[in-house]
Motif scaffolding. Structure first.
Motif, PDB file in Angstrom:
ATOM      1  N   VAL A  70      38.568  31.500  48.865  1.00 31.09           N
ATOM      2  CA  VAL A  70      39.910  30.920  48.925  1.00 31.09           C
ATOM      3  C   VAL A  70      40.926  31.856  48.276  1.00 31.09           C
ATOM      4  CG1 VAL A  70      41.335  28.973  48.206  1.00 31.09           C
ATOM      5  CG2 VAL A  70      38.986  28.592  48.961  1.00 31.09           C
ATOM      6  N   VAL A  71      40.570  32.448  47.157  1.00 34.61           N
ATOM      7  CA  VAL A  71      41.474  33.366  46.462  1.00 34.61           C
ATOM      8  C   VAL A  71      41.733  34.600  47.322  1.00 34.61           C
ATOM      9  CG1 VAL A  71      41.732  34.853  44.443  1.00 34.61           C
ATOM     10  CG2 VAL A  71      40.800  32.558  44.184  1.00 34.61           C
ATOM     11  N   VAL A  72      40.699  35.146  47.923  1.00 32.61           N
ATOM     12  CA  VAL A  72      40.854  36.337  48.765  1.00 32.61           C
ATOM     13  C   VAL A  72      41.752  36.031  49.954  1.00 32.61           C
ATOM     14  CG1 VAL A  72      39.624  37.950  50.261  1.00 32.61           C
ATOM     15  CG2 VAL A  72      38.655  37.339  48.045  1.00 32.61           C
ATOM     16  N   VAL A  73      41.527  34.912  50.624  1.00 30.49           N
ATOM     17  CA  VAL A  73      42.351  34.539  51.781  1.00 30.49           C
ATOM     18  C   VAL A  73      43.802  34.320  51.357  1.00 30.49           C
ATOM     19  CG1 VAL A  73      42.739  32.738  53.519  1.00 30.49           C
ATOM     20  CG2 VAL A  73      40.434  33.602  53.101  1.00 30.49           C
ATOM     21  N   ALA A  74      44.012  33.662  50.222  1.00 34.78           N
ATOM     22  CA  ALA A  74      45.375  33.421  49.739  1.00 34.78           C
ATOM     23  C   ALA A  74      46.088  34.734  49.419  1.00 34.78           C
ATOM     24  CB  ALA A  74      45.355  32.518  48.509  1.00 34.78           C
ATOM     25  N   LEU A  75      45.393  35.672  48.787  1.00 29.98           N
ATOM     26  CA  LEU A  75      46.004  36.966  48.472  1.00 29.98           C
ATOM     27  C   LEU A  75      46.318  37.760  49.740  1.00 29.98           C
ATOM     28  CD1 LEU A  75      43.928  38.069  45.349  1.00 29.98           C
ATOM     29  CD2 LEU A  75      46.323  37.361  45.413  1.00 29.98           C
TER      30      LEU A  75
END
Length: 93
Positions: free
Chosen positions: A58-63
């Motif tokens: 989720v963090v990677v996709v958001a970034l």
């Protein structure tokens, strides 16, 4: 507190609750003694998958989404000013 191990009976559909490895083996031995007397114990041991810490994907996709928005905004703002220069360059070339 729940453990990380459970045993499945090799003779029927019985399985222990999530317990420590020792407790699960003891409960499985009791089950065999009560329900399958005279049968050699057979079972399968299952270990609970460890929980992953953090948000991971989720963090990677958001970034990446944030980076895409920033790049698109920058390209749009710089693109409107530089479009005439690009057209002039193409006409010369």
């Amino acid at each position: 507190m729940a453990g990380n191990c459970r045993c499945w009976c090799g003779e029927c559909s019985y399985r222990t609750a999530w317990l420590s490895e020792e407790e699960s083996a003891e409960q499985q031995a009791r089950h065999f003694a009560e329900h399958h007397p005279g049968v050699a114990p057979s079972h399968r041991v299952e270990f609970r998958a460890k929980k992953h810490e953090g948000a991971g994907c989720v963090v990677v996709v958001a970034l990446l989404l944030l980076l895409l928005i920033v790049l698109a905004t920058c390209q749009y703002q710089s693109g409107s000013a530089s479009m005439p220069q690009l057209d002039a360059f193409r006409l010369r070339g």
